[in-house]
Write a protein that holds these residues in place. Structure first.
Motif, PDB file in Angstrom:
ATOM      1  N   ASP A  99       0.826  -1.211   0.000  1.00 23.68           N
ATOM      2  CA  ASP A  99       0.000   0.000   0.000  1.00 23.68           C
ATOM      3  C   ASP A  99       0.855   1.254   0.000  1.00 23.68           C
ATOM      4  OD1 ASP A  99      -2.310  -1.494  -0.056  1.00 23.68           O
ATOM      5  OD2 ASP A  99      -2.662  -1.369   2.120  1.00 23.68           O
ATOM      6  N   THR A 100       1.950   1.224   0.765  1.00 27.91           N
ATOM      7  CA  THR A 100       2.861   2.367   0.802  1.00 27.91           C
ATOM      8  C   THR A 100       3.499   2.594  -0.568  1.00 27.91           C
ATOM      9  OG1 THR A 100       3.315   1.926   3.130  1.00 27.91           O
ATOM     10  CG2 THR A 100       4.883   3.331   1.954  1.00 27.91           C
ATOM     11  N   ALA A 101       3.905   1.508  -1.223  1.00 31.56           N
ATOM     12  CA  ALA A 101       4.513   1.619  -2.556  1.00 31.56           C
ATOM     13  C   ALA A 101       3.486   2.130  -3.563  1.00 31.56           C
ATOM     14  CB  ALA A 101       5.068   0.270  -3.000  1.00 31.56           C
ATOM     15  N   ARG A 102       2.250   1.637  -3.481  1.00 32.64           N
ATOM     16  CA  ARG A 102       1.199   2.083  -4.391  1.00 32.64           C
ATOM     17  C   ARG A 102       0.945   3.579  -4.225  1.00 32.64           C
ATOM     18  NH1 ARG A 102      -3.222  -1.387  -3.252  1.00 32.64           N
ATOM     19  NH2 ARG A 102      -2.230  -2.856  -4.669  1.00 32.64           N
ATOM     20  N   GLN A 103       0.918   4.035  -2.992  1.00 32.06           N
ATOM     21  CA  GLN A 103       0.701   5.463  -2.722  1.00 32.06           C
ATOM     22  C   GLN A 103       1.875   6.295  -3.258  1.00 32.06           C
ATOM     23  OE1 GLN A 103       0.256   6.434   1.410  1.00 32.06           O
ATOM     24  NE2 GLN A 103      -0.273   8.554   1.010  1.00 32.06           N
ATOM     25  N   ALA A 104       3.105   5.791  -3.057  1.00 33.24           N
ATOM     26  CA  ALA A 104       4.271   6.524  -3.550  1.00 33.24           C
ATOM     27  C   ALA A 104       4.262   6.612  -5.071  1.00 33.24           C
ATOM     28  CB  ALA A 104       5.552   5.852  -3.061  1.00 33.24           C
ATOM     29  N   LEU A 105       3.876   5.524  -5.742  1.00 38.78           N
ATOM     30  CA  LEU A 105       3.799   5.551  -7.198  1.00 38.78           C
ATOM     31  C   LEU A 105       2.711   6.514  -7.675  1.00 38.78           C
ATOM     32  CD1 LEU A 105       4.297   1.825  -8.177  1.00 38.78           C
ATOM     33  CD2 LEU A 105       5.808   3.729  -8.681  1.00 38.78           C
ATOM     34  N   GLY A 106       1.607   6.542  -6.949  1.00 40.54           N
ATOM     35  CA  GLY A 106       0.547   7.479  -7.303  1.00 40.54           C
ATOM     36  C   GLY A 106       1.010   8.913  -7.173  1.00 40.54           C
ATOM     37  N   GLU A 107       1.746   9.205  -6.132  1.00 37.16           N
ATOM     38  CA  GLU A 107       2.269  10.559  -5.931  1.00 37.16           C
ATOM     39  C   GLU A 107       3.301  10.902  -6.994  1.00 37.16           C
ATOM     40  OE1 GLU A 107       3.701  10.474  -1.932  1.00 37.16           O
ATOM     41  OE2 GLU A 107       1.700  10.443  -1.056  1.00 37.16           O
ATOM     42  N   ALA A 108       4.146   9.916  -7.346  1.00 33.54           N
ATOM     43  CA  ALA A 108       5.151  10.160  -8.384  1.00 33.54           C
ATOM     44  C   ALA A 108       4.477  10.402  -9.730  1.00 33.54           C
ATOM     45  CB  ALA A 108       6.115   8.987  -8.484  1.00 33.54           C
ATOM     46  N   GLY A 109       3.437   9.640 -10.025  1.00 27.96           N
ATOM     47  CA  GLY A 109       2.703   9.840 -11.274  1.00 27.96           C
ATOM     48  C   GLY A 109       2.046  11.201 -11.325  1.00 27.96           C
ATOM     49  N   GLU A 110       1.497  11.624 -10.208  1.00 29.95           N
ATOM     50  CA  GLU A 110       0.861  12.944 -10.143  1.00 29.95           C
ATOM     51  C   GLU A 110       1.899  14.054 -10.333  1.00 29.95           C
ATOM     52  OE1 GLU A 110      -2.104  15.694  -9.987  1.00 29.95           O
ATOM     53  OE2 GLU A 110      -2.310  13.516 -10.119  1.00 29.95           O
ATOM     54  N   ALA A 111       3.064  13.880  -9.719  1.00 30.84           N
ATOM     55  CA  ALA A 111       4.135  14.878  -9.882  1.00 30.84           C
ATOM     56  C   ALA A 111       4.606  14.925 -11.336  1.00 30.84           C
ATOM     57  CB  ALA A 111       5.298  14.555  -8.950  1.00 30.84           C
ATOM     58  N   ALA A 112       4.701  13.757 -11.980  1.00 28.80           N
ATOM     59  CA  ALA A 112       5.111  13.717 -13.385  1.00 28.80           C
ATOM     60  C   ALA A 112       4.069  14.399 -14.265  1.00 28.80           C
ATOM     61  CB  ALA A 112       5.318  12.274 -13.830  1.00 28.80           C
ATOM     62  N   ARG A 113       2.790  14.187 -13.981  1.00 27.78           N
ATOM     63  CA  ARG A 113       1.730  14.824 -14.754  1.00 27.78           C
ATOM     64  C   ARG A 113       1.775  16.341 -14.605  1.00 27.78           C
ATOM     65  NH1 ARG A 113      -2.730  17.211 -14.239  1.00 27.78           N
ATOM     66  NH2 ARG A 113      -2.883  16.911 -12.006  1.00 27.78           N
ATOM     67  N   ARG A 114       2.005  16.806 -13.372  1.00 32.30           N
ATOM     68  CA  ARG A 114       2.110  18.256 -13.160  1.00 32.30           C
ATOM     69  C   ARG A 114       3.317  18.824 -13.911  1.00 32.30           C
ATOM     70  NH1 ARG A 114       0.781  16.919  -7.757  1.00 32.30           N
ATOM     71  NH2 ARG A 114       2.965  17.073  -7.196  1.00 32.30           N
ATOM     72  N   GLY A 115       4.434  18.105 -13.883  1.00 29.95           N
ATOM     73  CA  GLY A 115       5.622  18.557 -14.615  1.00 29.95           C
ATOM     74  C   GLY A 115       5.370  18.617 -16.109  1.00 29.95           C
TER      75      GLY A 115
END
Length: 89
Positions: free
Chosen positions: A18-34
């Protein structure tokens, strides 16, 4: 008792997943914003470039329309020159 230990093991394994899934979701969101920021900046740069070259583009189009024979001659000369330079190297 065996099922309780298995349940505890499953819960302890689920937490890192769950922690890894959340981290990947946050990384994906940061990539989308970039990506959105870079896309916006590229659009703005393109619009500024269009504004800057607009008058030159219009004058070039006017020159081609008013002197089509000269425009074809210049294009042919540039093509021959480029062909000669490419063949030479």
């Amino acid at each position: 008792m065996g099922s309780q230990s298995f349940g505890g093991w499953a819960d302890s394994a689920r937490q890192p997943v769950d922690t890894a899934r959340q981290a990947l979701g946050e990384a994906g969101e940061a990539a989308r914003r970039g990506y959105d920021d870079a896309s916006r900046q590229a659009r703005q740069a393109y619009e500024q470039m269009e504004d800057a070259i607009g008058p030159y583009r219009q004058s070039l189009e006017d020159a081609i329309v008013s002197n089509p024979v000269k425009a074809v001659g210049v294009s042919l000369a540039v093509g021959v020159l480029l062909g000669w330079l490419i063949k030479r190297s």
